[in-house]
Design a protein around this motif. Structure first.
Motif, PDB file in Angstrom:
ATOM      1  N   ARG A 123      -2.386 -33.400 -23.292  1.00 46.58           N
ATOM      2  CA  ARG A 123      -1.691 -33.055 -22.100  1.00 46.58           C
ATOM      3  C   ARG A 123      -2.752 -32.573 -21.041  1.00 46.58           C
ATOM      4  O   ARG A 123      -2.532 -32.825 -19.763  1.00 46.58           O
ATOM      5  N   ILE A 124      -3.780 -31.714 -21.501  1.00 44.46           N
ATOM      6  CA  ILE A 124      -4.728 -31.413 -20.731  1.00 44.46           C
ATOM      7  C   ILE A 124      -5.406 -32.504 -19.991  1.00 44.46           C
ATOM      8  O   ILE A 124      -5.614 -32.510 -18.651  1.00 44.46           O
ATOM      9  N   GLU A 125      -5.836 -33.472 -20.783  1.00 44.73           N
ATOM     10  CA  GLU A 125      -6.260 -34.789 -20.016  1.00 44.73           C
ATOM     11  C   GLU A 125      -5.533 -35.373 -18.940  1.00 44.73           C
ATOM     12  O   GLU A 125      -5.916 -35.838 -17.967  1.00 44.73           O
ATOM     13  N   ARG A 126      -4.249 -35.436 -19.327  1.00 40.49           N
ATOM     14  CA  ARG A 126      -3.228 -35.918 -18.398  1.00 40.49           C
ATOM     15  C   ARG A 126      -3.228 -35.102 -16.984  1.00 40.49           C
ATOM     16  O   ARG A 126      -3.139 -35.509 -15.943  1.00 40.49           O
ATOM     17  N   LEU A 127      -3.280 -33.742 -17.180  1.00 38.96           N
ATOM     18  CA  LEU A 127      -3.107 -32.830 -15.967  1.00 38.96           C
ATOM     19  C   LEU A 127      -4.531 -33.248 -15.318  1.00 38.96           C
ATOM     20  O   LEU A 127      -4.468 -32.966 -14.140  1.00 38.96           O
ATOM     21  N   GLN A 128      -5.675 -33.409 -15.959  1.00 41.45           N
ATOM     22  CA  GLN A 128      -6.866 -33.477 -15.177  1.00 41.45           C
ATOM     23  C   GLN A 128      -6.784 -34.676 -14.344  1.00 41.45           C
ATOM     24  O   GLN A 128      -7.352 -34.715 -13.122  1.00 41.45           O
ATOM     25  N   ARG A 129      -6.181 -35.767 -15.090  1.00 40.15           N
ATOM     26  CA  ARG A 129      -6.118 -37.122 -14.326  1.00 40.15           C
ATOM     27  C   ARG A 129      -5.188 -36.669 -13.134  1.00 40.15           C
ATOM     28  O   ARG A 129      -5.254 -37.361 -12.095  1.00 40.15           O
ATOM     29  N   LEU A 130      -4.017 -36.122 -13.307  1.00 42.47           N
ATOM     30  CA  LEU A 130      -3.166 -35.769 -12.327  1.00 42.47           C
ATOM     31  C   LEU A 130      -3.843 -34.889 -11.070  1.00 42.47           C
ATOM     32  O   LEU A 130      -3.509 -35.161  -9.955  1.00 42.47           O
ATOM     33  N   SER A 131      -4.572 -33.923 -11.602  1.00 45.44           N
ATOM     34  CA  SER A 131      -5.505 -33.269 -10.358  1.00 45.44           C
ATOM     35  C   SER A 131      -6.203 -34.077  -9.744  1.00 45.44           C
ATOM     36  O   SER A 131      -6.283 -33.897  -8.435  1.00 45.44           O
ATOM     37  N   THR A 132      -6.974 -34.757 -10.387  1.00 45.07           N
ATOM     38  CA  THR A 132      -7.687 -35.642  -9.635  1.00 45.07           C
ATOM     39  C   THR A 132      -7.124 -36.817  -8.700  1.00 45.07           C
ATOM     40  O   THR A 132      -7.651 -36.957  -7.620  1.00 45.07           O
ATOM     41  N   GLY A 133      -5.949 -37.226  -9.078  1.00 44.26           N
ATOM     42  CA  GLY A 133      -5.302 -37.982  -8.240  1.00 44.26           C
ATOM     43  C   GLY A 133      -4.641 -37.323  -7.099  1.00 44.26           C
ATOM     44  O   GLY A 133      -4.660 -37.796  -6.296  1.00 44.26           O
ATOM     45  N   LEU A 134      -4.224 -36.102  -7.358  1.00 42.06           N
ATOM     46  CA  LEU A 134      -3.613 -35.208  -6.329  1.00 42.06           C
ATOM     47  C   LEU A 134      -4.935 -34.980  -5.171  1.00 42.06           C
ATOM     48  O   LEU A 134      -4.769 -34.905  -3.960  1.00 42.06           O
ATOM     49  N   ASP A 135      -6.056 -34.698  -5.813  1.00 39.61           N
ATOM     50  CA  ASP A 135      -7.371 -34.588  -4.914  1.00 39.61           C
ATOM     51  C   ASP A 135      -7.529 -35.568  -3.812  1.00 39.61           C
ATOM     52  O   ASP A 135      -7.737 -35.790  -2.729  1.00 39.61           O
TER      53      ASP A 135
END
Length: 267
Positions: free
Chosen positions: A97-109
């Protein structure tokens, strides 16, 4: 943790406030037998003992780390349950889940940056993709001019997800189209002919790499390619007269689809 002085028991409301869980959750856990109060008042109200609070505290802890209620019941009540194994499995799920959220954060950036900059390529990458004549200030100029439009938002969404290699493919596709336009003009292809209409449609498809282009918008774009000194220089640099010829084939294609080029608007 429970207070050993709560010998007479705590009400549902008191437990809710102490543990930070809703009264509704406490009632649900009682109904499914996960955490039942040991005492009742004469009026039938639930009262939780210190032992009940200890169990509730463990439930809250396990729930906060993501265990489902059935898994929590097994951990608490099944003496044969592999608690470390259950916790390791949960840790693995949390890591995913953390990895998915990190990818989401990168995508948002990237999405934020694309809305603000447009093109997420360095000046060197832009030159490599679009050629030495490309001006790296053009995306910023476009942002100032079109940043409040729907088309800029659509462009930013595409740009946020696009790699340098994908931009290279877009540039090559557009260059192939421009060469095909020049070749058709040299061959005397007449505006309104099937071949010219096919090229106009191909332009709309290729341009969709930036944002969807309606036929009315394409007419407006053809006007800009002919009238704007920068665009006209680009197309006439490929072949003298190409900007005007392109505008004519777009106008003819629009008429074939019931659009009057003289009244076309950007929509």
């Amino acid at each position: 943790m429970p207070d050993p002085t709560d010998a007479d028991g705590l009400t549902v409301g008191q437990v809710s406030a102490r543990l930070g869980v809703t009264v509704r959750a406490l009632h649900h856990w009682d109904e499914i037998g996960l955490a039942r109060p040991s005492l009742r008042t004469a009026a039938g109200y639930r009262l939780y003992t210190a032992g009940d609070l200890e169990r509730l505290h463990r439930i809250v802890v396990y729930r906060e780390i993501g265990l489902g209620l059935d898994r929590i019941r097994a951990v608490l009540d099944d003496s044969t349950a592999d608690v470390p194994g259950a916790l390791r499995a949960q840790r693995a799920q949390v890591a995913e889940r953390i990895e998915r959220l990190q990818r989401l954060s990168t995508g948002l950036d990237r999405m934020i940056e694309a809305h603000e900059r447009g093109l997420l390529l360095s000046a060197e990458q832009q030159a490599a993709v679009f050629g030495p004549e490309w001006n790296p200030d053009w995306p910023a100029q476009a942002r100032r001019r079109y940043g409040d439009t729907t088309q800029w938002r659509q462009y930013a969404e595409r740009a946020a997800a696009r790699s340098p290699e994908q931009w290279q493919a877009v540039a090559e596709e557009m260059a192939d189209l421009e060469r095909a336009l020049a070749k058709a003009m040299d061959a005397g292809v007449a505006p309104g002919s099937p071949e010219a209409d096919q090229l106009a449609e191909r332009h709309r498809e290729v341009f969709a790499s930036y944002f969807p282009l309606t036929r009315q918008m394409q007419v407006c774009l053809g006007r800009m390619f002919e009238d704007d000194p920068g665009f006209a220089a680009h197309y006439d640099g490929i072949r003298p007269g190409l900007a005007t010829w392109f505008r004519r084939i777009v106008d003819a294609s629009a008429r074939a689809h019931g659009i009057d080029p003289d009244t076309a608007v950007w929509e």
